[in-house]
Design a protein around this motif. Structure first.
Motif, PDB file in Angstrom:
ATOM      1  N   PHE A 163      19.569  13.717 -31.055  1.00 40.01           N
ATOM      2  CA  PHE A 163      20.476  13.421 -32.020  1.00 40.01           C
ATOM      3  C   PHE A 163      20.364  12.213 -32.789  1.00 40.01           C
ATOM      4  CE2 PHE A 163      24.933  12.200 -32.936  1.00 40.01           C
ATOM      5  CZ  PHE A 163      25.416  13.053 -34.392  1.00 40.01           C
ATOM      6  N   ILE A 164      19.835  11.172 -31.874  1.00 39.63           N
ATOM      7  CA  ILE A 164      19.609   9.738 -32.648  1.00 39.63           C
ATOM      8  C   ILE A 164      18.755   9.720 -33.646  1.00 39.63           C
ATOM      9  CG2 ILE A 164      17.836   9.010 -30.802  1.00 39.63           C
ATOM     10  CD1 ILE A 164      20.583   6.897 -32.052  1.00 39.63           C
ATOM     11  N   ASN A 165      17.798  10.525 -33.664  1.00 37.46           N
ATOM     12  CA  ASN A 165      16.669  10.645 -34.831  1.00 37.46           C
ATOM     13  C   ASN A 165      17.460  11.060 -36.343  1.00 37.46           C
ATOM     14  OD1 ASN A 165      14.267   9.687 -33.512  1.00 37.46           O
ATOM     15  ND2 ASN A 165      14.156  11.628 -32.864  1.00 37.46           N
ATOM     16  N   LEU A 166      18.510  11.761 -35.961  1.00 35.34           N
ATOM     17  CA  LEU A 166      19.433  12.602 -37.399  1.00 35.34           C
ATOM     18  C   LEU A 166      20.222  11.235 -37.835  1.00 35.34           C
ATOM     19  CD1 LEU A 166      20.290  14.787 -39.015  1.00 35.34           C
ATOM     20  CD2 LEU A 166      22.134  15.185 -37.313  1.00 35.34           C
ATOM     21  N   VAL A 209      29.163  19.929 -36.954  1.00 33.54           N
ATOM     22  CA  VAL A 209      29.341  18.648 -36.483  1.00 33.54           C
ATOM     23  C   VAL A 209      28.244  17.469 -36.647  1.00 33.54           C
ATOM     24  CG1 VAL A 209      29.782  17.417 -33.997  1.00 33.54           C
ATOM     25  CG2 VAL A 209      30.951  19.412 -34.772  1.00 33.54           C
ATOM     26  N   GLU A 210      26.905  17.928 -36.264  1.00 31.88           N
ATOM     27  CA  GLU A 210      26.013  16.927 -36.575  1.00 31.88           C
ATOM     28  C   GLU A 210      25.920  16.479 -37.884  1.00 31.88           C
ATOM     29  OE1 GLU A 210      22.847  18.613 -33.128  1.00 31.88           O
ATOM     30  OE2 GLU A 210      22.552  19.272 -35.316  1.00 31.88           O
ATOM     31  N   LEU A 215      26.703  12.321 -42.216  1.00 32.29           N
ATOM     32  CA  LEU A 215      27.106  12.060 -43.360  1.00 32.29           C
ATOM     33  C   LEU A 215      28.166  10.725 -43.222  1.00 32.29           C
ATOM     34  CD1 LEU A 215      27.975  15.151 -45.187  1.00 32.29           C
ATOM     35  CD2 LEU A 215      25.992  13.773 -45.640  1.00 32.29           C
ATOM     36  N   LEU A 216      28.565  10.646 -42.228  1.00 30.41           N
ATOM     37  CA  LEU A 216      29.436   9.421 -41.827  1.00 30.41           C
ATOM     38  C   LEU A 216      28.479   8.095 -41.794  1.00 30.41           C
ATOM     39  CD1 LEU A 216      32.285   8.321 -41.414  1.00 30.41           C
ATOM     40  CD2 LEU A 216      31.896   8.810 -38.991  1.00 30.41           C
ATOM     41  N   THR A 217      27.391   8.456 -41.094  1.00 29.40           N
ATOM     42  CA  THR A 217      26.463   7.160 -40.783  1.00 29.40           C
ATOM     43  C   THR A 217      25.896   6.850 -42.310  1.00 29.40           C
ATOM     44  OG1 THR A 217      25.862   8.150 -38.603  1.00 29.40           O
ATOM     45  CG2 THR A 217      24.382   6.475 -39.838  1.00 29.40           C
TER      46      THR A 217
END
Length: 665
Positions: A163-166, A209-210, A215-217
């Motif tokens: 998930f950190i890569n996304l 959710v991902e 998008l928030l990031t």
């Protein structure tokens, strides 16, 4: 152990990177001040922490440049290490361009194999506008690096599900936004589509959710800096350059946003009518520019307004095509062939999309969505098109790999027909390259096209030798773009990067080669212009510096209308110069009363009208009122002014009366 390490070294990639480094670095120290606007800003930022944070044009923090600071921060670091110069501010672009070549290789290689990665890296290396952008401090190369980093991280997320890569991928797009603002968001449709299609085996709730987290990031990394600046009181930060209300929001969504698509509506004056060559403002575009001859277009390659006519074939025009479109037919036909093949595999594979199919869609949507923008937009510079280079190179590499493996394109069953189709695509690409080159060297182009025709016939006649034919075809396809990519090494202007062979045709070949190989005789166009300008400014600068040292209350060496006039003086003198109207000379950054106050406080004593004189002003603007007041209040310093009788006041220096009186108040 040592043998294993040697085997891990990719010598082909190393050779490509060395070629790229040569194209990007050779004679880089002869690009003069690069883009003086940004070079001057880097000098200011390196001497003042407040200027560093706000990307101020001048060290007094009067006005900022028209871009966020991320790329400029990298230039400041380079200038701190190597001292301030054009080449030191361009060095981050060089490093980022090399990084982009490596990232493109890794993205393509992971899915399509080493061979495809090598071809993609080579084609991007030999794209002329990529070379020109790498040798400039105009930030496009830095933005492209962050976008390709985002693509690589997204690919790693799809393959490894970390998930950190996304999150890191969309954070990287946010960093790219803080290099050139909304231009960075043009890759978002491709990234979102790639994510959605490549994760089709995940539950919908998890995907949503991902995606929301990503998008928030993106929003956080993109808009944190503009929001912070806009929430600082206007009296405590420099005027936001190229905005119309001292607002980062206006800069993001106005000058660097909607105007890029619809056409320029701010920064307009008598000498600059604005760039409005879009499908939305075609009636405002001068007829004289619509009917330019091919030779005129080629003479103006890289010129800010030389972007061709809006429409679906704009990228094939001489103005933009000679910079970016050398491999575009291969990319388009490669996309078409891969799409047809992908649909067949999709149906045969129980409607499951393969990684190859997903990445092909990613590069295709990158190419199509951004090409659509350039086809209709009215306010951009030719060097912006380098954002298309990775997608074109990747899709062209996919086509070449299909040809090398003798795969049948477009669903054609008959092998002979398939070979004819592939040879036709190859020939169409070389025909376009011949068109781009025709006006420079007709005899060479004829020989080149005959060679291409022979290769095509060989491809059709001897299908069993397709690997050998493929290697020859790849070499021939890269020949003219490779030669064209060396043009920026001859000193093409770094203010508006472009690859234009007009420099090569100006001198006999023997003289050109000897000049090119002899560093003492070689001098680039940008450096030559800088030298001539420096000679013309020498007496003026000497006069101003002597007067500045005599008056300890002086805050500015002088004031002027726009930043391009101020920048060379700031670079040479390391003193602040006030550009009252920002880059274009039209920003409402200071009122007449505020300007008078600075004059009466002895902080400004001189006003210099640059080469455009009053023509760079809107007669109804407050900057025009300031200029009129200076002319009425001051006197021309004849000893350092070109023509003190010029009604437009071009290159005239005025000394302003600093005594308060009723007339002044």
């Amino acid at each position: 152990m040592e043998r294993e390490k040697i085997k891990k070294i990719d010598y082909i990639l190393l050779i490509i990177l060395c070629l790229a480094a040569f194209l990007y670095l050779f004679n880089l120290n002869r690009i003069g001040n690069a883009n003086p606007f940004y070079t001057a800003a880097v000098g200011s930022m390196s001497r003042n922490w407040k200027a560093f944070f706000f990307s101020s044009f001048d060290p007094t923090n009067f006005i900022s440049v028209d871009k966020p600071p991320v790329a400029l921060w990298m230039m400041v670091l380079s200038a701190k290490i190597f001292s301030l110069s054009g080449w030191s501010t361009a060095l981050p672009s060089v490093l980022c361009s090399l990084g982009s070549i490596f990232l493109l290789f890794k993205i393509v290689q992971t899915t399509f194999g080493n061979r495809a990665g090598h071809i993609a890296a080579l084609l991007m290396t030999l794209t002329p506008i990529v070379v020109a952008d790498a040798r400039s401090n105009n930030m496009d190369a830095v933005m492209l690096f962050f976008l390709l980093l985002a693509a690589r991280l997204l690919e790693k997320f799809i393959l490894q599900h970390h998930f950190i890569n996304l999150i890191a991928a969309f954070a990287s797009v946010g960093l790219a936004f803080n290099v050139k603002m909304l231009e960075a968001f043009m890759v978002l449709p491709a990234m979102l589509l790639y994510y959605w299609l490549a994760t089709n085996n995940q539950h919908l709730k998890k995907k949503v959710v991902e995606l929301l987290a990503a998008l928030l990031t993106l929003l956080t990394f993109s808009f944190a800096y503009p929001v912070i600046v806009d929430h600082i009181p206007q009296s405590q930060h420099p005027y936001v350059g190229s905005s119309q209300n001292d607002s980062m929001t206006n800069l993001v969504f106005g000058y660097n946003g909607s105007q890029r698509l619809l056409g320029q509506t701010s920064g307009i004056s008598a000498s600059h009518r604005g760039m409005k060559n879009s499908v939305f403002a075609a009636s405002d575009y001068p007829t004289s520019l619509k009917k330019q001859s091919p030779l005129k277009v080629l003479q103006r390659l890289g010129h800010p307004g030389n972007i061709g006519q809006p429409g679906p074939f704009r990228l094939f025009d001489l103005a933009l095509g000679t910079q970016i479109s050398w491999f575009l037919p291969l990319a388009l036909f490669g996309l078409l062939a891969a799409t047809i093949q992908g649909i067949r595999l999709f149906k045969a594979n129980q409607r499951k999309l393969t990684q190859k199919g997903a990445q092909t869609i990613f590069w295709g949507s990158w190419l199509i969505s951004i090409s659509a923008f350039f086809s209709v937009a009215g306010f951009f510079h030719p060097y912006y098109t380098n954002i298309l280079a990775p997608a074109i190179a990747a899709l062209a590499a996919i086509f070449f790999i299909s040809a090398e493996k003798n795969q049948l394109p477009f669903g054609i069953v008959n092998k002979a027909a398939a070979h004819i189709a592939m040879a036709g695509i190859f020939l169409a690409t070389l025909l376009l390259q011949s068109y781009f080159s025709w006006y420079y060297a007709q005899f060479f182009v004829v020989i080149f096209f005959v060679l291409a025709l022979i290769v095509s016939l060989f491809w059709i006649k001897f299908p069993d030798r397709y690997k050998k034919t493929f290697q020859i075809a790849l070499f021939v396809t890269c020949l003219i773009p490779g030669l064209w990519s060396t043009v920026p090494l001859f000193g093409a202007s770094a203010s508006f990067p472009a690859a234009s062979p007009r420099l090569l045709l100006k001198y006999p070949a023997d003289r050109l080669i000897s000049t090119y190989l002899d560093p003492k005789r070689y001098i680039g166009i940008s450096a030559r212009r800088s030298q001539k300008a420096n000679e013309a400014r020498k007496d003026l600068l000497s006069f101003l510096k002597s007067r500045y040292s005599e008056n300890r209350q002086s805050r500015y060496l002088f004031a002027t209308i726009n930043a391009p006039t101020a920048a060379p003086f700031m670079i040479q003198s390391h003193k602040a110069v006030m550009a009252i109207g920002g880059y274009n000379g039209t920003d409402p950054a200071i009122s007449l009363d505020q300007f008078k106050r600075l004059v009466f406080e002895h902080k400004i004593k001189y006003f210099y009208f640059g080469s455009s004189g009053l023509r760079s002003l809107d007669p109804k603007s407050q900057n025009a009122k300031i200029a009129d007041w200076v002319i009425d209040r001051g006197r021309v310093i004849k000893s350092v002014s070109d023509n003190h009788r010029d009604p437009q006041h071009k290159n005239q220096l005025y000394q302003i009366n600093q005594t308060r009186d009723r007339k002044a108040l």
